[in-house]
Design a protein around this motif. Sequence first.
Motif, PDB file in Angstrom:
ATOM      1  N   GLU A   2       0.832  -1.207   0.000  1.00 44.62           N
ATOM      2  CA  GLU A   2       0.000   0.000   0.000  1.00 44.62           C
ATOM      3  C   GLU A   2       0.866   1.256   0.000  1.00 44.62           C
ATOM      4  OE1 GLU A   2      -4.119  -1.269   2.144  1.00 44.62           O
ATOM      5  OE2 GLU A   2      -2.521  -0.623   3.490  1.00 44.62           O
ATOM      6  N   ALA A   3       1.925   1.250   0.784  1.00 47.57           N
ATOM      7  CA  ALA A   3       2.862   2.375   0.805  1.00 47.57           C
ATOM      8  C   ALA A   3       3.841   2.253  -0.367  1.00 47.57           C
ATOM      9  CB  ALA A   3       3.615   2.376   2.139  1.00 47.57           C
ATOM     10  N   PRO A   4       4.632   3.284  -0.630  1.00 45.80           N
ATOM     11  CA  PRO A   4       5.564   3.223  -1.756  1.00 45.80           C
ATOM     12  C   PRO A   4       6.557   2.069  -1.624  1.00 45.80           C
ATOM     13  CG  PRO A   4       5.318   5.477  -1.004  1.00 45.80           C
ATOM     14  CD  PRO A   4       4.619   4.620   0.011  1.00 45.80           C
ATOM     15  N   ARG A   5       6.984   1.608  -2.769  1.00 45.20           N
ATOM     16  CA  ARG A   5       7.991   0.545  -2.839  1.00 45.20           C
ATOM     17  C   ARG A   5       9.375   1.165  -2.827  1.00 45.20           C
ATOM     18  NH1 ARG A   5      10.964  -2.359  -6.672  1.00 45.20           N
ATOM     19  NH2 ARG A   5      10.923  -4.651  -6.449  1.00 45.20           N
ATOM     20  N   SER A   6      10.268   0.591  -2.048  1.00 47.20           N
ATOM     21  CA  SER A   6      11.654   1.062  -2.061  1.00 47.20           C
ATOM     22  C   SER A   6      12.359   0.538  -3.310  1.00 47.20           C
ATOM     23  CB  SER A   6      12.385   0.589  -0.801  1.00 47.20           C
ATOM     24  OG  SER A   6      12.464  -0.834  -0.788  1.00 47.20           O
ATOM     25  N   ARG A   7      13.597   0.914  -3.466  1.00 52.27           N
ATOM     26  CA  ARG A   7      14.321   0.564  -4.688  1.00 52.27           C
ATOM     27  C   ARG A   7      14.314  -0.942  -4.953  1.00 52.27           C
ATOM     28  NH1 ARG A   7      18.582   2.065  -2.955  1.00 52.27           N
ATOM     29  NH2 ARG A   7      19.671   0.114  -2.544  1.00 52.27           N
ATOM     30  N   GLY A   8      14.621  -1.731  -3.927  1.00 48.59           N
ATOM     31  CA  GLY A   8      14.668  -3.176  -4.107  1.00 48.59           C
ATOM     32  C   GLY A   8      13.405  -3.900  -3.711  1.00 48.59           C
ATOM     33  N   GLY A   9      12.481  -3.193  -3.073  1.00 46.60           N
ATOM     34  CA  GLY A   9      11.208  -3.791  -2.688  1.00 46.60           C
ATOM     35  C   GLY A   9      11.292  -4.808  -1.573  1.00 46.60           C
ATOM     36  N   ALA A  10      12.375  -4.787  -0.776  1.00 44.07           N
ATOM     37  CA  ALA A  10      12.581  -5.799   0.255  1.00 44.07           C
ATOM     38  C   ALA A  10      12.299  -5.241   1.649  1.00 44.07           C
ATOM     39  CB  ALA A  10      14.018  -6.325   0.197  1.00 44.07           C
ATOM     40  N   TYR A  11      11.906  -6.130   2.541  1.00 38.59           N
ATOM     41  CA  TYR A  11      11.768  -5.765   3.943  1.00 38.59           C
ATOM     42  C   TYR A  11      13.153  -5.586   4.561  1.00 38.59           C
ATOM     43  CZ  TYR A  11       6.883  -7.418   3.883  1.00 38.59           C
ATOM     44  OH  TYR A  11       5.550  -7.599   3.623  1.00 38.59           O
ATOM     45  N   ALA A  12      13.237  -4.658   5.510  1.00 40.36           N
ATOM     46  CA  ALA A  12      14.441  -4.522   6.329  1.00 40.36           C
ATOM     47  C   ALA A  12      14.175  -5.010   7.750  1.00 40.36           C
ATOM     48  CB  ALA A  12      14.924  -3.076   6.342  1.00 40.36           C
ATOM     49  N   LEU A  13      13.029  -5.668   7.959  1.00 39.55           N
ATOM     50  CA  LEU A  13      12.657  -6.291   9.231  1.00 39.55           C
ATOM     51  C   LEU A  13      12.532  -5.289  10.379  1.00 39.55           C
ATOM     52  CD1 LEU A  13      14.827  -9.560   9.076  1.00 39.55           C
ATOM     53  CD2 LEU A  13      12.633  -9.051   7.999  1.00 39.55           C
ATOM     54  N   GLY A  14      12.288  -4.040  10.026  1.00 41.28           N
ATOM     55  CA  GLY A  14      12.122  -2.985  11.025  1.00 41.28           C
ATOM     56  C   GLY A  14      13.243  -1.971  11.021  1.00 41.28           C
ATOM     57  N   ALA A  15      14.385  -2.323  10.429  1.00 43.01           N
ATOM     58  CA  ALA A  15      15.558  -1.446  10.465  1.00 43.01           C
ATOM     59  C   ALA A  15      15.372  -0.180   9.642  1.00 43.01           C
ATOM     60  CB  ALA A  15      16.793  -2.204   9.975  1.00 43.01           C
ATOM     61  N   SER A  16      14.522  -0.219   8.624  1.00 41.88           N
ATOM     62  CA  SER A  16      14.216   0.968   7.815  1.00 41.88           C
ATOM     63  C   SER A  16      12.764   1.398   7.977  1.00 41.88           C
ATOM     64  CB  SER A  16      14.487   0.688   6.330  1.00 41.88           C
ATOM     65  OG  SER A  16      15.854   0.418   6.100  1.00 41.88           O
ATOM     66  N   GLU A  17      11.873   0.448   8.141  1.00 40.88           N
ATOM     67  CA  GLU A  17      10.447   0.739   8.182  1.00 40.88           C
ATOM     68  C   GLU A  17      10.079   1.676   9.334  1.00 40.88           C
ATOM     69  OE1 GLU A  17      10.982  -3.332   6.251  1.00 40.88           O
ATOM     70  OE2 GLU A  17      11.804  -2.259   7.985  1.00 40.88           O
ATOM     71  N   TRP A  18      10.862   1.644  10.407  1.00 35.77           N
ATOM     72  CA  TRP A  18      10.527   2.490  11.555  1.00 35.77           C
ATOM     73  C   TRP A  18      10.494   3.970  11.183  1.00 35.77           C
ATOM     74  CZ3 TRP A  18      13.363   6.452  13.599  1.00 35.77           C
ATOM     75  CH2 TRP A  18      14.708   6.545  13.241  1.00 35.77           C
ATOM     76  N   ARG A  19      11.251   4.347  10.156  1.00 34.78           N
ATOM     77  CA  ARG A  19      11.277   5.757   9.749  1.00 34.78           C
ATOM     78  C   ARG A  19       9.913   6.204   9.208  1.00 34.78           C
ATOM     79  NH1 ARG A  19      16.468   7.489   9.962  1.00 34.78           N
ATOM     80  NH2 ARG A  19      18.082   5.857   9.981  1.00 34.78           N
ATOM     81  N   ASP A  20       9.191   5.291   8.578  1.00 35.48           N
ATOM     82  CA  ASP A  20       7.854   5.625   8.098  1.00 35.48           C
ATOM     83  C   ASP A  20       6.879   5.778   9.265  1.00 35.48           C
ATOM     84  OD1 ASP A  20       8.941   5.314   5.534  1.00 35.48           O
ATOM     85  OD2 ASP A  20       8.427   3.184   5.488  1.00 35.48           O
ATOM     86  N   VAL A  21       7.046   4.952  10.292  1.00 36.56           N
ATOM     87  CA  VAL A  21       6.214   5.077  11.487  1.00 36.56           C
ATOM     88  C   VAL A  21       6.586   6.345  12.249  1.00 36.56           C
ATOM     89  CG1 VAL A  21       5.580   3.988  13.672  1.00 36.56           C
ATOM     90  CG2 VAL A  21       5.866   2.590  11.616  1.00 36.56           C
TER      91      VAL A  21
END
Length: 389
Positions: A194-213
């Motif tokens: 639903e949110a934008p896709r990052s360059r590689g489209g992979a999860y960072a398991l919370g290491a990057s996603e927290w910035r969106d939260v």
Amino acid sequence: MKSLRHAVAIAVPAAIAAGAAVAFAVFSTARRVVMPSPRRNDVQIRAVDTGAQTIELARTPDTELPGRYGLFTTGTYGYVKLGAVLSVDATSVRRKLLTQIEPGARIDRDAAFSGWYYVTPSELHLPWESVLIGSPAGPCPAWFFPASASETAPTWVIQVHGRGTTRSECLRAVPVFHGMGLSTLVVSYRNDGEAPRSRGGAYALGASEWRDVDAAVGYALRHGAQRIVLMGWSMGGAIALQTAVSSGHRSSIAGVVLDSPVVDWRTVLRFQAREAGLREPLPALAMGALENSITARLSGAENAIPFDRLDMVARASELQAPMLILHSDDDGFVPADASHALAEARPDLVTMPTFGVARHTKLWNYDQDAWTSAITEWMRANGLARDTA
């Protein structure tokens, strides 16, 4: 000498082939960890009785659970709601249908059992609106449920869904917080579909996603919130924990509620590997590949996965806000071991009531009253609920 050369000629290609097979297995395992995957059908529909409005499912540890659940299907209906268990035998479970199935409807055999229950915000019959959160990944859609039509509550709850799901997973909790006079923001994050896709489209398991939260926290504070309660489901728990220790707004984070959370990824991945029949050293090698910046990219990750930084038991001393952990001891997907370890490491902050039977992210479904009471009592004990009486 000739026989030695012959043996070497046989052994070297065999060793190369074996090494290639191990490398393939390692990178394939690592890739499954970080790459989003479509919803997996995990149950079969045996029969639908449109007269009695019942459905017969193959028996699994999930389908025999008491309570209310959902079923993702294909055919005439994309999603149906399930009620009480009516009968169980060695191979099948018969349940009451809570979605009216019309005669002649086509329901395909393969389905996915779910704890979501609600799919759209309109099903809650509460005021809501769609908003966009400007995050480092781009505009992330969110649902906002105001405390009331006439005022803005000083405490907002920000809910974060888990891996391989969407915001709908969080809807079960919205009425609980609304009943306490709180506003709720249900957010999305990069690569969740639903949110934008990052360059590689992979999860960072919370290491990057927290910035969106964290961007959602900033949004709430700019729109009248004074205190934030983070709620994370499964991997959303890992994201919420990273937000709690990394956010520039951490002084405004007044509490954290976690449902079936990932507290330490190594514990989770080792457990899931064993359940899948994978033996050491393969899980360790896969995690090692994800920790290295070069082999992480070969595994599909955009950057190395910092498992040490994601281990919140090891980082327990950095936590500041009171925390409620709701985790079934027989979760079956994300073991509760790390949750218990965090509760033991920070008994001054962490409250963890005992739950069992409910399995992964299905505590609301299995025992809505106990789940609701645990949250309500904890919120009130920590001065986070408003008196709406």
